[in-house]
Enzyme design. Structure first.
Site, PDB file in Angstrom:
ATOM      1  N   ASP A  10       0.866  -1.194   0.000  1.00  0.00           N
ATOM      2  CA  ASP A  10       0.000   0.000   0.000  1.00  0.00           C
ATOM      3  C   ASP A  10       0.895   1.234   0.000  1.00  0.00           C
ATOM      4  OD1 ASP A  10      -2.904   0.934   2.019  1.00  0.00           O
ATOM      5  OD2 ASP A  10      -1.737   2.104   0.608  1.00  0.00           O
ATOM      6  N   ASP A 110      -3.691   2.481  -5.323  1.00  0.00           N
ATOM      7  CA  ASP A 110      -2.394   2.450  -4.620  1.00  0.00           C
ATOM      8  C   ASP A 110      -2.159   1.170  -3.831  1.00  0.00           C
ATOM      9  OD1 ASP A 110      -3.943   2.800  -2.320  1.00  0.00           O
ATOM     10  OD2 ASP A 110      -2.461   4.120  -1.404  1.00  0.00           O
ATOM     11  N   GLU A 111      -2.850   0.093  -4.189  1.00  0.00           N
ATOM     12  CA  GLU A 111      -2.742  -1.152  -3.417  1.00  0.00           C
ATOM     13  C   GLU A 111      -2.699  -2.374  -4.315  1.00  0.00           C
ATOM     14  OE1 GLU A 111      -5.581  -2.388  -0.256  1.00  0.00           O
ATOM     15  OE2 GLU A 111      -5.853  -0.233  -0.095  1.00  0.00           O
TER      16      GLU A 111
HETATM   17  P1  TTP Z   1      -5.478   5.024   1.070  1.00  0.00           P
HETATM   18  O1  TTP Z   1      -4.408   4.028   0.778  1.00  0.00           O
HETATM   19  O2  TTP Z   1      -6.629   4.619   1.916  1.00  0.00           O
HETATM   20  O3  TTP Z   1      -4.833   6.301   1.772  1.00  0.00           O
HETATM   21  P2  TTP Z   1      -3.436   6.981   1.533  1.00  0.00           P
HETATM   22  O4  TTP Z   1      -2.594   6.256   0.554  1.00  0.00           O
HETATM   23  O5  TTP Z   1      -3.691   8.432   1.223  1.00  0.00           O
HETATM   24  O6  TTP Z   1      -2.795   6.932   2.974  1.00  0.00           O
HETATM   25  P3  TTP Z   1      -2.119   5.695   3.724  1.00  0.00           P
HETATM   26  O7  TTP Z   1      -0.711   6.137   3.969  1.00  0.00           O
HETATM   27  O8  TTP Z   1      -2.911   5.569   4.984  1.00  0.00           O
HETATM   28  O9  TTP Z   1      -2.229   4.512   2.826  1.00  0.00           O
HETATM   29  O10 TTP Z   1      -6.084   5.599  -0.270  1.00  0.00           O
HETATM   30  C1  TTP Z   1      -5.325   5.772  -1.457  1.00  0.00           C
HETATM   31  C2  TTP Z   1      -5.736   7.048  -2.175  1.00  0.00           C
HETATM   32  O11 TTP Z   1      -7.130   7.021  -2.469  1.00  0.00           O
HETATM   33  C3  TTP Z   1      -5.505   8.309  -1.363  1.00  0.00           C
HETATM   34  O12 TTP Z   1      -4.196   8.813  -1.493  1.00  0.00           O
HETATM   35  C4  TTP Z   1      -6.554   9.247  -1.880  1.00  0.00           C
HETATM   36  C5  TTP Z   1      -7.674   8.346  -2.338  1.00  0.00           C
HETATM   37  N1  TTP Z   1      -8.776   8.374  -1.347  1.00  0.00           N
HETATM   38  C6  TTP Z   1      -9.813   9.266  -1.547  1.00  0.00           C
HETATM   39  O13 TTP Z   1      -9.827  10.011  -2.539  1.00  0.00           O
HETATM   40  N2  TTP Z   1     -10.833   9.316  -0.619  1.00  0.00           N
HETATM   41  C7  TTP Z   1     -10.855   8.529   0.506  1.00  0.00           C
HETATM   42  O14 TTP Z   1     -11.778   8.613   1.328  1.00  0.00           O
HETATM   43  C8  TTP Z   1      -9.757   7.593   0.692  1.00  0.00           C
HETATM   44  C9  TTP Z   1      -9.726   6.708   1.914  1.00  0.00           C
HETATM   45  C10 TTP Z   1      -8.762   7.564  -0.254  1.00  0.00           C
HETATM   46 MG    MG Z   2      -2.257   4.167   0.677  1.00  0.00          MG
END
Ligand code: TTP
Ligand code: MG
Length: 368
Positions: A10, A110-111
């Site tokens: 991730d 992103d996963e």
């Molecule tokens: P995530 O992997 O949930 O969050 P992240 O990568 O920003 O942070 P983390 O370090 O905790 O992994 O989500 C990936 C992307 O998806 C995030 O950068 C932006 C988008 N996203 C949204 O647009 N709205 C949301 O509510 C979430 C959870 C994510």
């Molecule tokens: Mg993320």
């Protein structure tokens, strides 16, 4: 069956980290990436925020106005989402990840899950080394950090990836699964949302350990057979879901911005050929063949133009791809007088290489 080793990778604060990468000056400041609804200046929601901003309580989903309140008086940066750019970065990173997996499954922008059982020979030390290598590769090649969870299945890998963030690496061996899960809140399990969490709370089930000890029949009574059984198994870290490539992509494409707006075929082609090489390597990696080639031009006035050509038979030839791109670009410049600002190339009408082989084999009526 050999015990599996599965990773979940991730990317950290993904959209905000992409912004930091292209604007290094904002590093260290709170960075908030927003979806502006456009009604008033601050209406809309936070898409994500970097970890500096998270310290102030700013996170995905909150209103932009609230984020501004939390960051009042702080030198913070608010930016609009640029999905196209994040998609490009994501595509490149997914390619790196895919190259390290026996089987690969992207589950979001992103996963991704990677089954690495074979290449690590089921050895956890090897898997840990591989995870380090992946983190290094992503950082070296794309300048982004990620967090990785390693476990015997997707369920455990996913939870493990969330334990240490950002830039984390968490390895859970099969014999550690039970203890690892037991103290976590039930909410950490995939499939347990806020509503389920509340319902479980009324049953005095708050941790995964408590969920595991809870009578499975009662779980089934409350949540139905499918979900009840799933929760019971999940509490013990049992999950047999394979890591599976999602269905074939409709197309593979790349687009990039030219150094300056131009109508010079040489200059445009130079960049287009570079994109062709990248698209082609993705085609090979996924063992696909194509039947259609397209070019996309975003002009200096931001108008978008496309030209395509479809062949009767699928091919996997790079020369054909490049020659067609050249032909389409020449034709486009001959027909239009715009200046190109961005150029893109695309392959579509994709099929699996082996499907073609099967068709040929069937057609000739023999098989090896
Ligand atoms: P995530 O992997 O949930 O969050 P992240 O990568 O920003 O942070 P983390 O370090 O905790 O992994 O989500 C990936 C992307 O998806 C995030 O950068 C932006 C988008 N996203 C949204 O647009 N709205 C949301 O509510 C979430 C959870 C994510
Ligand atoms: Mg993320």
């Amino acid at each position: 069956m050999q015990a599996r080793i599965v990773m979940l990778v991730d990317l950290d604060y993904f959209f905000a980290q992409c912004e930091e990468r292209r604007k290094p000056a904002i590093r260290g400041k709170p960075v908030v990436v927003c979806v502006y609804s456009g009604r008033t200046e601050d209406s809309g929601a936070v898409s994500t925020a970097n970890y500096v901003a998270r310290k102030y309580g700013v996170k995905s989903g909150i209103p932009i106005s609230l984020a501004k309140k939390k960051l009042k008086g702080v030198d913070a940066v608010f930016l609009p989402v640029d999905k196209e750019f994040y998609r490009e970065v994501s595509d490149r990173i997914m390619e790196i990840l895919r190259s390290h997996a026996d089987s690969f499954e992207q589950v979001g922008i992103d996963e991704a899950y990677l089954d690495v059982t074979q290449r690590t020979k089921g050895n956890h030390q090897e898997a840990e080394k591989l995870a380090e290598t992946i983190k290094d590769d992503v950082l070296d090649q794309q300048k982004l950090t990620c967090s990785i969870g390693v476990g015997p299945n997707k369920l455990v890998a996913k939870i493990a990836a969330d334990i240490q963030k950002p830039d984390g690496l968490t390895l859970v061996r099969p014999e550690e699964v039970q203890i690892f899960l037991s103290y976590l809140p039930v909410r950490r399990l995939v499939g347990v949302g806020r509503k389920t969490e509340k319902k479980l709370d009324t049953l005095d089930v708050r941790t995964v350990g408590q969920l595991g000890r809870f009578d499975v029949q009662r779980l089934i009574d409350v949540f139905g057979r499918k979900l009840g059984t799933y929760f019971h198994n999940a509490a013990f870290g049992i999950d047999d879901e394979p890591v599976q490539e999602r269905s074939e992509p409709e197309s593979v494409s790349r687009i990039s911005t030219l150094k300056e707006d131009t109508r010079d075929l040489e200059v445009i082609l130079n960049e287009a050929y570079r994109l062709c090489d990248e698209v082609y390597s993705r085609l090979l990696q996924r063992e696909l063949i194509y039947r259609s080639v397209s070019i996309h031009i975003v002009a200096s006035d931001l108008s978008v133009h496309s030209r395509s050509k479809t062949f009767d038979n699928p091919t996997s030839d790079l020369e054909t791809f490049k020659n067609t791109v050249k032909e389409l670009l020449e034709k486009f410049l001959g027909e239009s007088d715009v200046e190109a600002r961005r150029v893109g190339v695309k392959l579509s009408n994709l099929t699996k290489k082996e499907d073609l082989q099967k068709q040929i084999t069937n057609f000739f009526g023999y098989s090896k």
